[in-house]
Design a protein around this motif. Structure first.
Motif, PDB file in Angstrom:
ATOM      1  N   UNK A 113      19.156  -9.032  36.723  1.00  0.00           N
ATOM      2  CA  UNK A 113      17.760  -8.881  36.307  1.00  0.00           C
ATOM      3  C   UNK A 113      17.410  -7.407  36.129  1.00  0.00           C
ATOM      4  N   UNK A 114      17.837  -6.587  37.068  1.00  0.00           N
ATOM      5  CA  UNK A 114      17.522  -5.155  36.990  1.00  0.00           C
ATOM      6  C   UNK A 114      18.174  -4.533  35.766  1.00  0.00           C
ATOM      7  N   UNK A 115      19.399  -4.897  35.480  1.00  0.00           N
ATOM      8  CA  UNK A 115      20.095  -4.340  34.318  1.00  0.00           C
ATOM      9  C   UNK A 115      19.402  -4.724  33.006  1.00  0.00           C
ATOM     10  N   UNK A 116      18.957  -5.987  32.918  1.00  0.00           N
ATOM     11  CA  UNK A 116      18.338  -6.442  31.676  1.00  0.00           C
ATOM     12  C   UNK A 116      16.906  -5.931  31.539  1.00  0.00           C
ATOM     13  N   UNK A 117      16.215  -5.772  32.684  1.00  0.00           N
ATOM     14  CA  UNK A 117      14.806  -5.396  32.627  1.00  0.00           C
ATOM     15  C   UNK A 117      13.943  -6.632  32.458  1.00  0.00           C
ATOM     16  N   UNK A 118      12.695  -6.552  32.913  1.00  0.00           N
ATOM     17  CA  UNK A 118      11.802  -7.702  32.893  1.00  0.00           C
ATOM     18  C   UNK A 118      11.575  -8.213  31.476  1.00  0.00           C
ATOM     19  N   UNK A 119      11.503  -7.319  30.515  1.00  0.00           N
ATOM     20  CA  UNK A 119      11.200  -7.714  29.140  1.00  0.00           C
ATOM     21  C   UNK A 119      12.330  -8.500  28.491  1.00  0.00           C
ATOM     22  N   UNK A 120      13.569  -8.338  28.963  1.00  0.00           N
ATOM     23  CA  UNK A 120      14.718  -8.952  28.302  1.00  0.00           C
ATOM     24  C   UNK A 120      15.460  -9.957  29.181  1.00  0.00           C
ATOM     25  N   UNK A 121      15.081 -10.083  30.444  1.00  0.00           N
ATOM     26  CA  UNK A 121      15.891 -10.875  31.375  1.00  0.00           C
ATOM     27  C   UNK A 121      15.766 -12.374  31.152  1.00  0.00           C
ATOM     28  N   UNK A 122      14.578 -12.851  30.710  1.00  0.00           N
ATOM     29  CA  UNK A 122      14.414 -14.298  30.562  1.00  0.00           C
ATOM     30  C   UNK A 122      15.318 -14.826  29.454  1.00  0.00           C
ATOM     31  N   UNK A 123      16.155 -15.789  29.797  1.00  0.00           N
ATOM     32  CA  UNK A 123      17.072 -16.369  28.828  1.00  0.00           C
ATOM     33  C   UNK A 123      18.339 -15.576  28.600  1.00  0.00           C
ATOM     34  N   UNK A 124      18.475 -14.406  29.239  1.00  0.00           N
ATOM     35  CA  UNK A 124      19.686 -13.601  29.079  1.00  0.00           C
ATOM     36  C   UNK A 124      20.872 -14.333  29.697  1.00  0.00           C
ATOM     37  N   UNK A 125      22.022 -14.269  29.039  1.00  0.00           N
ATOM     38  CA  UNK A 125      23.201 -15.001  29.501  1.00  0.00           C
ATOM     39  C   UNK A 125      23.619 -14.577  30.902  1.00  0.00           C
ATOM     40  N   UNK A 126      23.577 -13.282  31.197  1.00  0.00           N
ATOM     41  CA  UNK A 126      24.020 -12.803  32.510  1.00  0.00           C
ATOM     42  C   UNK A 126      23.103 -13.316  33.621  1.00  0.00           C
ATOM     43  N   UNK A 127      21.798 -13.394  33.337  1.00  0.00           N
ATOM     44  CA  UNK A 127      20.845 -13.887  34.339  1.00  0.00           C
ATOM     45  C   UNK A 127      21.031 -15.385  34.539  1.00  0.00           C
ATOM     46  N   UNK A 128      21.141 -16.140  33.446  1.00  0.00           N
ATOM     47  CA  UNK A 128      21.330 -17.587  33.558  1.00  0.00           C
ATOM     48  C   UNK A 128      22.626 -17.924  34.283  1.00  0.00           C
ATOM     49  N   UNK A 153      11.135 -17.286  39.862  1.00  0.00           N
ATOM     50  CA  UNK A 153      11.752 -16.182  39.140  1.00  0.00           C
ATOM     51  C   UNK A 153      11.722 -16.441  37.635  1.00  0.00           C
ATOM     52  N   UNK A 154      12.126 -17.647  37.225  1.00  0.00           N
ATOM     53  CA  UNK A 154      12.124 -17.958  35.798  1.00  0.00           C
ATOM     54  C   UNK A 154      10.712 -17.893  35.208  1.00  0.00           C
TER      55      UNK A 154
END
Length: 407
Positions: A113-128, A153-154
């Motif tokens: 989540x920190x790497x992607x940032x709040x703006x990009x984390x939702x739906x990101x493959x690494x987060x999922x 979180x989601x």
């Protein structure tokens, strides 16, 4: 190894004098049975004609708890050996190994989540992928605490709500530290129980309550491992004013009855954790009718002053950042829908968090009734101002009380 229940019963029976008392017919028994790492109550009733009615608090009719209870009554019970002590099912992972896996998975999720940032984390493959790894670390069913963490979180990521994301991740980081041998003391143990506890777990702090009259004042579906997968019911004790919550997944059994309802809890367990604390009804009776006298009692125990809500709100979020969702039933002296305010008898105001449709409905009902007795809802921090999102309202009418669900 301790003696089995049949052995202890035989010893006690031999100690009694045979000529004292007459023979009796046992038609119903309630047994507390430990099996597969869980403790459940099993009630066995002998019906007319010799048929048996068997009910277990986990809702199963063929589970290990029911089988052990029937074996005891049939005289075929065999106490477990030291190699076969009641514990986790063979497929369950050892607690220490499971804890280490959960800690690693949570760490991976935090980093993603920190790497992607709040703006990009939702739906990101690494987060999922990190979320799926976390869910794969726990033996099914997924504990409600972990499921609710994932849901919160989601939701926060989907809304790009940076403060909410930070709060939830803060709670997860504390759990990682506790899982890796942190020294959180009693508060840390409660935090782990809130995250990892399942109904009927043998470990964990809990309080047993007897003979309480509860009124369910609100109900909602909230996000867990999927959208709307957890049902939460809020119950108010008419004796102490304490609020409890009953959480269950869509496929899990829960207590019966609509909202509102009256629940007579003969026996219940209350788990340590964020308030409202989680309640598990074990022996209870339900009535869908709540009398005016009982509504009057709920009004008497509703929070009369708002000043006490603020420190309780802050304390709950500090102790359980990821899972705390404070809820309150507050007495209302004055309702101002236009200004989005309710006030107590001292003139202290509490902001109302209202969607336009809910505001219109609430305003229309307020005009038809003689006043508002209380509002039940979730507490929020809106830009530093404490607010309540109403789930239900109790109005005063000429003939008594009118309960209205807003959600």
């Amino acid at each position: 190894m301790t003696a089995s229940l049949p052995d202890a019963a035989r010893a006690a029976l031999e100690a009694l004098r045979a000529d004292e008392g007459g023979a009796g017919e046992v038609r119903r028994v309630s047994l507390e049975v430990t099996a597969a790492g869980r403790t459940e109550l099993v009630t066995v009733t002998l019906k007319e004609g010799g048929a048996l009615l068997v009910a277990a608090t986990d809702g199963r009719q063929d589970g290990p708890h029911v089988r052990a209870a029937l074996a005891l009554l049939a005289g075929a019970y065999e106490a477990p050996t030291e190699q076969d002590e009641p514990g986790e099912e063979p497929s369950a992972k050892a607690p220490r190994a499971e804890h280490a896996e959960i800690a690693d998975a949570l760490d991976e999720l935090l980093v993603a989540v920190v790497r992607m940032g709040v703006a990009e984390a939702y739906g990101a493959a690494s987060v999922d992928e990190a979320i799926e790894r976390l869910l794969g670390c726990v033996s099914p069913p997924v504990p409600v605490g972990i499921a609710r963490f994932v849901g919160r979180l989601r939701t926060a990521l989907a809304d790009q709500d940076t403060p909410a994301v930070a709060q939830v991740l803060d709670g997860a980081a504390r759990v990682v530290a506790e899982l890796r041998g942190g020294e959180g003391g009693q508060e840390g143990a409660r935090r782990l129980q809130a995250w990892l506890g399942r109904p009927g777990d043998l470990e964990g702090e809990r309080e047993t309550v007897f003979d309480r009259t509860l009124v369910e004042v609100a109900r909602e579906w909230i996000a867990g491992t999927s959208r709307g997968s957890i049902q939460r019911r809020y119950m108010l004790c008419t004796t102490t004013g304490a609020l409890y919550r009953e959480d269950r997944g869509r496929t899990e059994p829960g207590s019966v009855g609509p909202c509102p309802r009256q629940v007579i809890a003969g026996l219940a367990e209350v788990e340590a954790g964020p308030v409202p604390r989680r309640l598990r009804l074990m022996q209870y009776a339900v009535s869908p009718r709540v009398t005016d006298a009982l509504w009057d009692r709920t009004t008497q125990v509703a929070a009369p002053r708002y000043e006490s809500l603020r420190p309780e709100f802050r304390s709950s979020l500090k102790a359980f950042p990821a899972l705390a969702e404070p809820f309150a039933v507050v007495g209302v002296d004055e309702l101002d829908v236009d200004r989005r305010l309710v006030m107590d008898g001292e003139g202290d105001a509490l902001a109302l968090s209202l969607e336009p449709a809910v505001a219109g409905r609430l305003g229309a009902l307020a005009q038809e009734c003689d006043g508002v007795r209380w509002i039940a809802g979730r507490l929020w921090d809106e830009d530093g101002v404490l607010a309540i999102e109403p789930f239900s309202v109790l109005f005063a009418t000429g003939s008594g009380s009118l309960f209205e669900r807003l959600l």
